[in-house]
Design a protein around this motif. Structure first.
Motif, PDB file in Angstrom:
ATOM      1  N   UNK A 139     -82.370 101.829  84.388  1.00 60.76           N
ATOM      2  CA  UNK A 139     -83.309 101.476  85.550  1.00 60.76           C
ATOM      3  C   UNK A 139     -83.403 102.599  86.929  1.00 60.76           C
ATOM      4  N   UNK A 140     -84.546 102.966  87.153  1.00 59.90           N
ATOM      5  CA  UNK A 140     -84.466 103.661  88.296  1.00 59.90           C
ATOM      6  C   UNK A 140     -85.260 103.280  89.610  1.00 59.90           C
ATOM      7  N   UNK A 141     -84.773 103.332  90.680  1.00 60.92           N
ATOM      8  CA  UNK A 141     -85.175 102.748  91.818  1.00 60.92           C
ATOM      9  C   UNK A 141     -86.053 103.891  92.465  1.00 60.92           C
ATOM     10  N   UNK A 142     -87.398 103.667  92.909  1.00 62.64           N
ATOM     11  CA  UNK A 142     -88.212 104.698  93.367  1.00 62.64           C
ATOM     12  C   UNK A 142     -89.165 104.007  94.477  1.00 62.64           C
ATOM     13  N   UNK A 143     -88.752 104.949  95.839  1.00 60.49           N
ATOM     14  CA  UNK A 143     -89.357 104.381  96.901  1.00 60.49           C
ATOM     15  C   UNK A 143     -90.791 104.186  97.051  1.00 60.49           C
ATOM     16  N   UNK A 144     -91.486 105.317  96.258  1.00 63.01           N
ATOM     17  CA  UNK A 144     -92.835 105.371  95.854  1.00 63.01           C
ATOM     18  C   UNK A 144     -93.610 104.218  95.445  1.00 63.01           C
ATOM     19  N   UNK A 145     -92.847 103.156  94.763  1.00 61.25           N
ATOM     20  CA  UNK A 145     -93.419 101.909  94.292  1.00 61.25           C
ATOM     21  C   UNK A 145     -94.009 101.193  95.452  1.00 61.25           C
ATOM     22  N   UNK A 146     -92.831 101.009  96.508  1.00 60.40           N
ATOM     23  CA  UNK A 146     -93.138 100.286  97.720  1.00 60.40           C
ATOM     24  C   UNK A 146     -94.527 100.709  98.310  1.00 60.40           C
ATOM     25  N   UNK A 147     -95.363  99.514  98.596  1.00 62.48           N
ATOM     26  CA  UNK A 147     -96.702  99.587  99.063  1.00 62.48           C
ATOM     27  C   UNK A 147     -97.432 100.735  98.769  1.00 62.48           C
ATOM     28  N   UNK A 148     -97.405 100.802  97.170  1.00 66.82           N
ATOM     29  CA  UNK A 148     -98.264 101.905  96.637  1.00 66.82           C
ATOM     30  C   UNK A 148     -99.593 101.503  96.333  1.00 66.82           C
ATOM     31  N   UNK A 149    -100.371 102.517  96.308  1.00 67.60           N
ATOM     32  CA  UNK A 149    -101.867 102.344  95.867  1.00 67.60           C
ATOM     33  C   UNK A 149    -101.763 102.489  94.451  1.00 67.60           C
ATOM     34  N   UNK A 150    -103.011 101.912  93.793  1.00 65.66           N
ATOM     35  CA  UNK A 150    -103.131 102.462  92.205  1.00 65.66           C
ATOM     36  C   UNK A 150    -103.027 103.777  92.043  1.00 65.66           C
ATOM     37  N   UNK A 151    -103.503 104.768  92.703  1.00 63.52           N
ATOM     38  CA  UNK A 151    -103.481 106.115  92.490  1.00 63.52           C
ATOM     39  C   UNK A 151    -102.047 106.604  92.683  1.00 63.52           C
ATOM     40  N   UNK A 152    -101.512 106.073  93.642  1.00 61.75           N
ATOM     41  CA  UNK A 152    -100.074 106.656  93.829  1.00 61.75           C
ATOM     42  C   UNK A 152     -99.080 106.060  92.615  1.00 61.75           C
ATOM     43  N   UNK A 153     -99.333 104.795  92.138  1.00 59.98           N
ATOM     44  CA  UNK A 153     -98.773 104.398  91.103  1.00 59.98           C
ATOM     45  C   UNK A 153     -98.787 105.204  89.878  1.00 59.98           C
ATOM     46  N   UNK A 154    -100.095 105.440  89.655  1.00 63.33           N
ATOM     47  CA  UNK A 154    -100.585 106.255  88.454  1.00 63.33           C
ATOM     48  C   UNK A 154     -99.799 107.757  88.488  1.00 63.33           C
ATOM     49  N   UNK A 155     -99.733 108.250  89.488  1.00 59.04           N
ATOM     50  CA  UNK A 155     -99.181 109.409  89.808  1.00 59.04           C
ATOM     51  C   UNK A 155     -97.623 109.321  89.286  1.00 59.04           C
ATOM     52  N   UNK A 156     -96.766 108.140  89.762  1.00 60.54           N
ATOM     53  CA  UNK A 156     -95.643 107.834  89.149  1.00 60.54           C
ATOM     54  C   UNK A 156     -95.622 107.635  87.791  1.00 60.54           C
ATOM     55  N   UNK A 157     -96.717 106.944  87.054  1.00 57.29           N
ATOM     56  CA  UNK A 157     -96.507 106.874  85.606  1.00 57.29           C
ATOM     57  C   UNK A 157     -96.942 108.117  84.819  1.00 57.29           C
ATOM     58  N   UNK A 158     -97.542 109.197  85.504  1.00 55.99           N
ATOM     59  CA  UNK A 158     -97.817 110.289  84.760  1.00 55.99           C
ATOM     60  C   UNK A 158     -96.573 111.206  84.793  1.00 55.99           C
ATOM     61  N   UNK A 159     -95.528 111.126  85.614  1.00 59.44           N
ATOM     62  CA  UNK A 159     -94.220 111.564  85.385  1.00 59.44           C
ATOM     63  C   UNK A 159     -93.249 111.190  84.556  1.00 59.44           C
ATOM     64  N   UNK A 160     -93.701 110.041  83.889  1.00 56.15           N
ATOM     65  CA  UNK A 160     -92.456 109.469  82.921  1.00 56.15           C
ATOM     66  C   UNK A 160     -92.314 110.378  81.689  1.00 56.15           C
ATOM     67  N   UNK A 161     -91.238 110.397  81.242  1.00 56.47           N
ATOM     68  CA  UNK A 161     -90.815 111.288  80.148  1.00 56.47           C
ATOM     69  C   UNK A 161     -91.458 110.669  78.777  1.00 56.47           C
ATOM     70  N   UNK A 162     -92.286 111.415  78.054  1.00 57.18           N
ATOM     71  CA  UNK A 162     -92.636 110.867  76.585  1.00 57.18           C
ATOM     72  C   UNK A 162     -91.629 110.337  75.872  1.00 57.18           C
ATOM     73  N   UNK A 163     -90.158 110.331  76.098  1.00 59.85           N
ATOM     74  CA  UNK A 163     -89.338 109.891  75.235  1.00 59.85           C
ATOM     75  C   UNK A 163     -89.497 108.114  75.547  1.00 59.85           C
ATOM     76  N   UNK A 164     -89.813 107.870  76.788  1.00 60.98           N
ATOM     77  CA  UNK A 164     -90.110 106.432  76.887  1.00 60.98           C
ATOM     78  C   UNK A 164     -91.453 105.684  76.372  1.00 60.98           C
ATOM     79  N   UNK A 165     -91.277 104.919  75.530  1.00 63.20           N
ATOM     80  CA  UNK A 165     -92.283 104.231  74.733  1.00 63.20           C
ATOM     81  C   UNK A 165     -92.647 103.042  75.554  1.00 63.20           C
ATOM     82  N   UNK A 166     -91.579 102.079  76.043  1.00 59.31           N
ATOM     83  CA  UNK A 166     -91.909 101.141  76.599  1.00 59.31           C
ATOM     84  C   UNK A 166     -91.331 101.054  78.282  1.00 59.31           C
ATOM     85  N   UNK A 167     -92.385 100.938  79.145  1.00 60.24           N
ATOM     86  CA  UNK A 167     -91.982 101.039  80.455  1.00 60.24           C
ATOM     87  C   UNK A 167     -92.191  99.667  81.475  1.00 60.24           C
ATOM     88  N   UNK A 168     -91.476  99.268  82.207  1.00 58.73           N
ATOM     89  CA  UNK A 168     -91.480  98.344  83.170  1.00 58.73           C
ATOM     90  C   UNK A 168     -91.582  98.701  84.690  1.00 58.73           C
TER      91      UNK A 168
END
Length: 172
Positions: free
Chosen positions: A79-108
């Protein structure tokens, strides 16, 4: 011919929070939120999606929700706590997703509305059955979960590239 990895994104909206004089970020879960979060965890455990990683908003209500969901899962994800998720727009959330390592198959991602609903709606280029109608009719209530699938890498996740595979809400 290469086989692309199927990735699953689970969007979990925090449980029902109390309305009080605290700063919004510091609002705790209400009694209903404390009851619904473990139910959401049991639904997620039964869905067959075993998260490798959870990205959680730093808001108190999100951290409390995740703390109540985790014991219901068959395995505890990193688990990682990310302040960018608080009050984030869809574009900001997509930017967070785009940074996830490809080792991760299932993300919450544990976050807030309206961002979670808008992100689910934006990513779902395809959907199973009546899921889009259910998602939009419900408005993505507290403790709701949307599961989207993607082929490829997290860097390639963008508007319309996912399939809405499941949608669940505790009081729907």
């Amino acid at each position: 011919m290469t086989t692309e990895t199927t990735r699953r994104l689970v969007l979990l909206r925090h449980g029902k929070a109390e309305w009080n004089d605290d700063a919004d970020h510091e609002r705790p879960l209400a009694e209903r939120g404390r009851k619904d979060a473990p139910v959401a965890g049991r639904w997620l455990a039964g869905s067959g999606v075993t998260p490798d990683l959870a990205l959680c908003s730093t808001a108190v209500r999100c951290r409390e929700t995740w703390k109540l969901v985790v014991p219901e899962l068959p395995e505890r994800p990193r688990t990682a706590y990310d302040e960018r998720i608080y009050d984030a727009s869809p574009g900001e959330l997509m930017a967070v997703l785009n940074e996830v390592s490809d080792e991760v198959e299932n993300l919450v991602v544990v976050g807030h509305n309206p961002g979670m609903h808008a992100l689910a709606d934006a990513l779902a280029g395809e959907a199973d059955g009546d899921l889009p109608a259910r998602l939009n009719r419900s408005g993505f209530p507290t403790s709701a979960i949307a599961v989207l699938t993607f082929a490829g890498t997290w860097k390639n996740v963008e508007v319309g590239t996912g399939r809405l595979a499941a949608f669940w809400a505790p009081h729907a």
